[in-house]
Design an enzyme around this catalytic site. Structure first.
Site, mmCIF file in Angstrom:
data_model
loop_
_atom_site.group_PDB
_atom_site.id
_atom_site.type_symbol
_atom_site.label_atom_id
_atom_site.label_comp_id
_atom_site.label_asym_id
_atom_site.label_seq_id
_atom_site.Cartn_x
_atom_site.Cartn_y
_atom_site.Cartn_z
ATOM 1 N N MET A 1 -10.538 2.407 -5.963
ATOM 2 C CA MET A 1 -10.877 3.566 -6.926
ATOM 3 C C MET A 1 -12.071 3.932 -6.986
ATOM 4 O O MET A 1 -13.029 3.904 -8.157
ATOM 5 C CB MET A 1 -10.233 3.227 -8.369
ATOM 6 C CG MET A 1 -8.873 2.799 -8.511
ATOM 7 S SD MET A 1 -8.415 1.805 -9.884
ATOM 8 C CE MET A 1 -8.755 -0.036 -9.648
ATOM 9 N N PRO B 1 0.957 -1.119 0.041
ATOM 10 C CA PRO B 1 0.140 -0.088 0.053
ATOM 11 C C PRO B 1 0.896 1.116 -0.020
ATOM 12 O O PRO B 1 0.220 2.383 -0.028
ATOM 13 C CB PRO B 1 -0.863 -0.143 1.281
ATOM 14 C CG PRO B 1 0.024 -0.999 2.420
ATOM 15 C CD PRO B 1 0.710 -2.018 1.396
ATOM 16 N N LYS C 1 -0.302 4.588 -14.630
ATOM 17 C CA LYS C 1 -1.807 4.951 -14.928
ATOM 18 C C LYS C 1 -2.557 5.518 -14.021
ATOM 19 O O LYS C 1 -2.707 4.672 -13.096
ATOM 20 C CB LYS C 1 -2.149 3.830 -15.803
ATOM 21 C CG LYS C 1 -1.427 3.270 -16.822
ATOM 22 C CD LYS C 1 -2.102 2.163 -17.727
ATOM 23 C CE LYS C 1 -2.643 0.976 -17.261
ATOM 24 N NZ LYS C 1 -1.453 0.115 -16.679
ATOM 25 N N ILE D 1 -4.668 -8.163 -8.039
ATOM 26 C CA ILE D 1 -5.893 -7.722 -7.439
ATOM 27 C C ILE D 1 -6.024 -6.055 -8.057
ATOM 28 O O ILE D 1 -5.354 -5.255 -7.718
ATOM 29 C CB ILE D 1 -6.196 -7.321 -5.938
ATOM 30 C CG1 ILE D 1 -5.996 -8.666 -5.222
ATOM 31 C CG2 ILE D 1 -7.255 -6.582 -5.533
ATOM 32 C CD1 ILE D 1 -6.094 -8.604 -3.666
ATOM 33 N N GLY E 1 1.420 -1.051 -7.596
ATOM 34 C CA GLY E 1 0.834 -1.063 -5.994
ATOM 35 C C GLY E 1 0.119 -2.304 -5.762
ATOM 36 O O GLY E 1 -0.779 -2.798 -6.333
ATOM 37 N N GLY E 2 0.126 -2.340 -4.114
ATOM 38 C CA GLY E 2 -0.745 -3.393 -3.513
ATOM 39 C C GLY E 2 -0.522 -4.857 -3.974
ATOM 40 O O GLY E 2 0.974 -5.097 -3.969
ATOM 41 N N ASP E 3 -1.329 -5.562 -4.555
ATOM 42 C CA ASP E 3 -0.829 -6.922 -4.972
ATOM 43 C C ASP E 3 -1.430 -6.920 -6.449
ATOM 44 O O ASP E 3 -2.074 -6.576 -6.992
ATOM 45 C CB ASP E 3 -1.817 -8.112 -4.149
ATOM 46 C CG ASP E 3 -1.800 -9.319 -4.444
ATOM 47 O OD1 ASP E 3 -1.014 -10.225 -3.730
ATOM 48 O OD2 ASP E 3 -2.088 -9.728 -5.949
ATOM 49 N N THR F 1 -2.570 -5.760 0.108
ATOM 50 C CA THR F 1 -3.476 -5.108 -0.722
ATOM 51 C C THR F 1 -3.865 -3.950 0.130
ATOM 52 O O THR F 1 -3.974 -4.185 1.295
ATOM 53 C CB THR F 1 -4.622 -6.031 -1.399
ATOM 54 O OG1 THR F 1 -5.387 -5.149 -2.224
ATOM 55 C CG2 THR F 1 -5.506 -6.488 -0.151
ATOM 56 N N ALA F 2 -4.613 -2.749 -0.511
ATOM 57 C CA ALA F 2 -4.823 -1.677 0.069
ATOM 58 C C ALA F 2 -6.341 -2.132 1.383
ATOM 59 O O ALA F 2 -6.312 -1.420 2.241
ATOM 60 C CB ALA F 2 -5.436 -0.650 -0.834
ATOM 61 N N ASP G 1 4.398 1.703 -11.173
ATOM 62 C CA ASP G 1 3.257 2.076 -11.296
ATOM 63 C C ASP G 1 3.051 3.645 -10.679
ATOM 64 O O ASP G 1 3.983 3.798 -9.720
ATOM 65 C CB ASP G 1 2.150 1.473 -10.567
ATOM 66 C CG ASP G 1 1.516 0.336 -11.287
ATOM 67 O OD1 ASP G 1 1.783 0.230 -12.874
ATOM 68 O OD2 ASP G 1 0.729 -0.501 -11.046
#
Length: 260
Positions: A175, A16, A61, A97, A92-94, A122-123, A39
């Protein structure tokens, strides 16, 4: 390095944002890389672990601000591996996912490039830890559903709202900031109680982290306090209201409090 020969690719989860939440394997792979494609959500503290001998390539992105399209990213990864470089694709994260790992795996396999995944935190997990809540909870939440509200421009937010409104589940929306008012409306229309607890995790695990707690029917209002460039995750469900936010404030369904 036996698991990272020249000409191979690792898709690495950066977690995260807090470098202390990287896995030891992720840190080892980053240190061994010849080139790192990263990223937009991979912050400077993580990038500081990339060795000076390695090339850094930003392929981030963000909504409305894409630096590279996915096809171009795939081509760059394959080209670097074909040149005999050890390639880390840092996400970012996993990576598995909402990380579009399948496209990059398929591109590598089609080119005969060895590719593997190193998972990351993951977040949703990081947000639950910061908020001192459980994503699943006996008697309240028997399941966890992860969805994304990120859409191509002009597309409607088409989700199975009846399934997502299940009272025995915790819903994590990635998101989801821009779509928060519609998410609240659709969930309530599908039968979720307006007073269902919510938590918005902004910049989770970073020094600038904010945890915003309140009710589902106030979700649209609560998200107005979030900057356009700040990544945010929405957690929705009865289990969210059963814990305490990190500073000791209660995350109760009867309040719409902003925890700074």
């Amino acid at each position: 390095m036996d698991d990272f020969p020249a000409g191979s690719v690792w898709l690495v989860g950066a977690g995260p944002g807090d470098p202390d939440l990287l896995t030891r394997k992720a840190e080892r792979l980053i240190a061994a890389a010849d080139i790192v494609f990263y990223d937009a959500l991979v912050g400077p503290d993580i990038l500081a672990l990339v060795p000076d001998t390695a090339e850094r390539a930003s392929v981030g992105k963000r909504s409305g601000r894409h630096s590279k399209d996915q096809g171009t990213i795939d081509t760059m990864i394959v080209a670097a591996a074909r040149a005999g470089r050890r390639v880390v694709r840092l996400k970012g994260g996993d990576p598995s996912i909402f990380g579009r790992s399948t496209e990059e795996i398929d591109a590598c396999r089609a080119a005969g490039i060895p590719v593997r995944i190193c998972p990351g935190i993951t977040a949703a997990s990081a947000a639950a830890a910061s908020g001192m809540i459980s994503l699943t909870l006996r008697g309240l939440s028997r399941r966890l559903t992860l969805v994304t509200a990120h859409l191509r421009e002009g597309e409607p937010l088409s989700l199975d709202w009846q399934a997502l409104a299940a009272p025995d589940a915790t819903l994590a929306v990635y998101m989801g900031r821009a779509a928060a008012p519609e998410i609240a409306r659709q969930l309530i229309a599908a039968g979720m109680a307006p007073g269902t607890p919510v938590m918005i995790a902004v910049n989770v695990s970073l020094p600038s982290e904010r945890l915003i707690t309140g009710r589902l029917d106030a979700l649209g209002f609560l998200t107005r306090t979030i900057g356009d460039r700040d990544p945010a995750l929405l957690l929705i469900g009865e289990a969210v209201g059963a814990g305490r936010v990190a500073d000791g404030g209660l995350a109760l369904p009867c309040r719409a409090a902003v925890e700074a």
